[in-house]
Scaffold this active site. Structure first.
Site, PDB file in Angstrom:
ATOM      1  N   HIS A  12     -15.028   2.868  28.953  1.00 12.20           N
ATOM      2  CA  HIS A  12     -13.970   2.085  28.313  1.00 12.20           C
ATOM      3  C   HIS A  12     -13.082   2.925  27.413  1.00 12.20           C
ATOM      4  O   HIS A  12     -11.976   2.517  27.066  1.00 12.20           O
ATOM      5  CB  HIS A  12     -14.561   0.890  27.556  1.00 12.20           C
ATOM      6  CG  HIS A  12     -15.269   1.210  26.285  1.00 12.20           C
ATOM      7  ND1 HIS A  12     -16.637   1.388  26.218  1.00 12.20           N
ATOM      8  CD2 HIS A  12     -14.824   1.374  25.028  1.00 12.20           C
ATOM      9  CE1 HIS A  12     -16.987   1.634  24.967  1.00 12.20           C
ATOM     10  NE2 HIS A  12     -15.904   1.632  24.222  1.00 12.20           N
TER      11      HIS A  12
ATOM     12  N   ASP B 203     -20.685   1.852  31.999  1.00 13.34           N
ATOM     13  CA  ASP B 203     -19.816   2.280  30.906  1.00 13.34           C
ATOM     14  C   ASP B 203     -19.998   3.761  30.576  1.00 13.34           C
ATOM     15  O   ASP B 203     -20.087   4.153  29.411  1.00 13.34           O
ATOM     16  CB  ASP B 203     -20.032   1.427  29.661  1.00 13.34           C
ATOM     17  CG  ASP B 203     -18.863   1.550  28.683  1.00 13.34           C
ATOM     18  OD1 ASP B 203     -17.769   1.975  29.111  1.00 13.34           O
ATOM     19  OD2 ASP B 203     -19.041   1.245  27.491  1.00 13.34           O
TER      20      ASP B 203
ATOM     21  N   SER C 150     -17.259   5.185  20.086  1.00 13.59           N
ATOM     22  CA  SER C 150     -17.685   5.058  21.473  1.00 13.59           C
ATOM     23  C   SER C 150     -17.611   6.376  22.214  1.00 13.59           C
ATOM     24  O   SER C 150     -16.624   7.099  22.136  1.00 13.59           O
ATOM     25  CB  SER C 150     -16.811   4.049  22.211  1.00 13.59           C
ATOM     26  OG  SER C 150     -17.249   2.756  21.974  1.00 13.59           O
TER      27      SER C 150
END
Length: 349
Positions: free
Chosen positions: A82, A115, A196
């Site tokens: 992402h 992911d 992230s």
């Protein structure tokens, strides 16, 4: 109860215009060191930060900031899908090293389902790479350190412990489907949007996870709030590296498949129809792995590899953690009779 705050790396700011951060679908190794206390974060930071990069993804529609870790000295960088998903549609990836140097990066491959993604930089010299630990050797209570760029603040270090292991955390995927942080590591080390793709490491500085999502407390409007409340989730590095190595070698991930279509039976529905909760098999693919193993339409799968199967995430976890050719023990209910089958997973077309 906290809600999953969704994907973190999307600190999607105003780099070139407005954009919105993706949200989750829910309201979600060499790991030496003592199991209590805290790491010497200063020593860990000095050792690991040179291998941590800030990732900026820029397009005409906007941009975002996330983090990555250099996993090979020839420039391969591990991150979350992402963080870089816009690059699949032509956005530019810019990597900033801990010394401030900025270089463009190329998208090597990605796994929206898990992911995980890999990008690469070429600067003509070897880069400092993070040591890779063993996430199977983690213990609850073990001290860890998270490194990344929360809210775009590069080279940020936070410390905490492993709060829990084996969490299956469903999150939204940019391809319109569902992603799963399979067997995720839960930590109370502060993780925020922008972290992230960054590294969760042990006290030796070995990466044991990829920081990926957080849980947040709903605001007054019932929507997920932002910021750390001490519940973060990281993809175990053993899984992340298995996928990363496939992406580096082939540019894609080879997923196994069962060859069956299932729908979850919730507890209340199971009680209403006097059966067990599980996965109702709506159909099987002719000649597929499930049919070859004896699974039939109408069966209720109650366990996979000895783990209860009460939602579709159980199948997704198998898909992400197994390989084509691996076997899976399936427990099922057929009418009132219980049975087991061994499914040899095929390779998804």
């Amino acid at each position: 109860m906290g809600l999953l705050g969704g994907f973190l790396g999307g600190y999607l700011g105003q780099l070139a215009g407005a954009s919105s951060a993706p949200t989750s679908s829910g309201t979600p190794g060499g790991s030496a060191g003592t199991v209590t206390g805290f790491c010497d974060a200063a020593t860990v930071a000095a050792r690991v930060l040179p291998a941590i990069v800030t990732i900026n993804v820029v397009s005409s529609a906007g941009g975002g900031v996330g983090t990555g870790s250099i996993i090979r000295d020839d420039g391969y960088i591990l991150t979350n899908n992402h963080v870089i998903s816009d690059a699949a549609n032509g956005a530019t990836i810019i990597v900033t090293f801990s010394n401030g140097q900025q270089v463009p990066a190329t998208l090597i491959g990605r796994s929206p389902q898990a992911d995980i993604a890999v990008v690469k930089v070429d600067i003509g010299s070897k880069l400092p790479a993070v040591a890779i630990g063993d996430s199977d050797m983690l213990a609850v209570g073990q001290p860890v350190v998270a490194l990344g760029a929360p809210l775009g603040l590069s080279s940020t270090v936070t410390a905490g412990i492993v709060s829990a292991l084996g969490r299956d955390v469903p999150v939204a995927s940019d391809d319109g489907g569902a992603a799963l942080l399979a067997g995720a590591i839960q930590t109370d080390a502060a993780i925020n949007p922008g972290n992230s793709g960054g590294a969760l490491v042990d006290c030796n500085g070995a990466q044991i996870g990829v920081n990926s999502a957080i849980a947040t407390v709903p605001n007054s409007a019932g929507q997920a709030g932002g910021g750390s409340v001490g519940i973060g989730f990281a993809v175990p590095v053993n899984l992340a590296m298995s996928l990363a190595n496939q992406l580096i070698d082939t540019g894609k991930v080879s997923y196994p498949y069962f060859g069956m279509q299932v729908v979850a039976i919730p507890q209340d529905v199971a009680e209403k129809f006097n059966t067990e909760p599980g996965l109702f098999v709506e159909g099987v693919t002719p000649g597929g792995p499930a049919e070859k193993a004896g699974i039939q339409a109408g069966d209720i799968i109650t366990a996979l590899d000895g783990q209860s199967a009460t939602d579709v995430a159980a199948l997704t976890r198998i898909k992400l953690t197994k390989k084509p050719g691996d076997t899976v023990e399936v427990s099922y209910l057929r009418g009132t009779e219980k049975g087991t089958a061994t499914v040899t997973l095929g390779e998804a077309p």
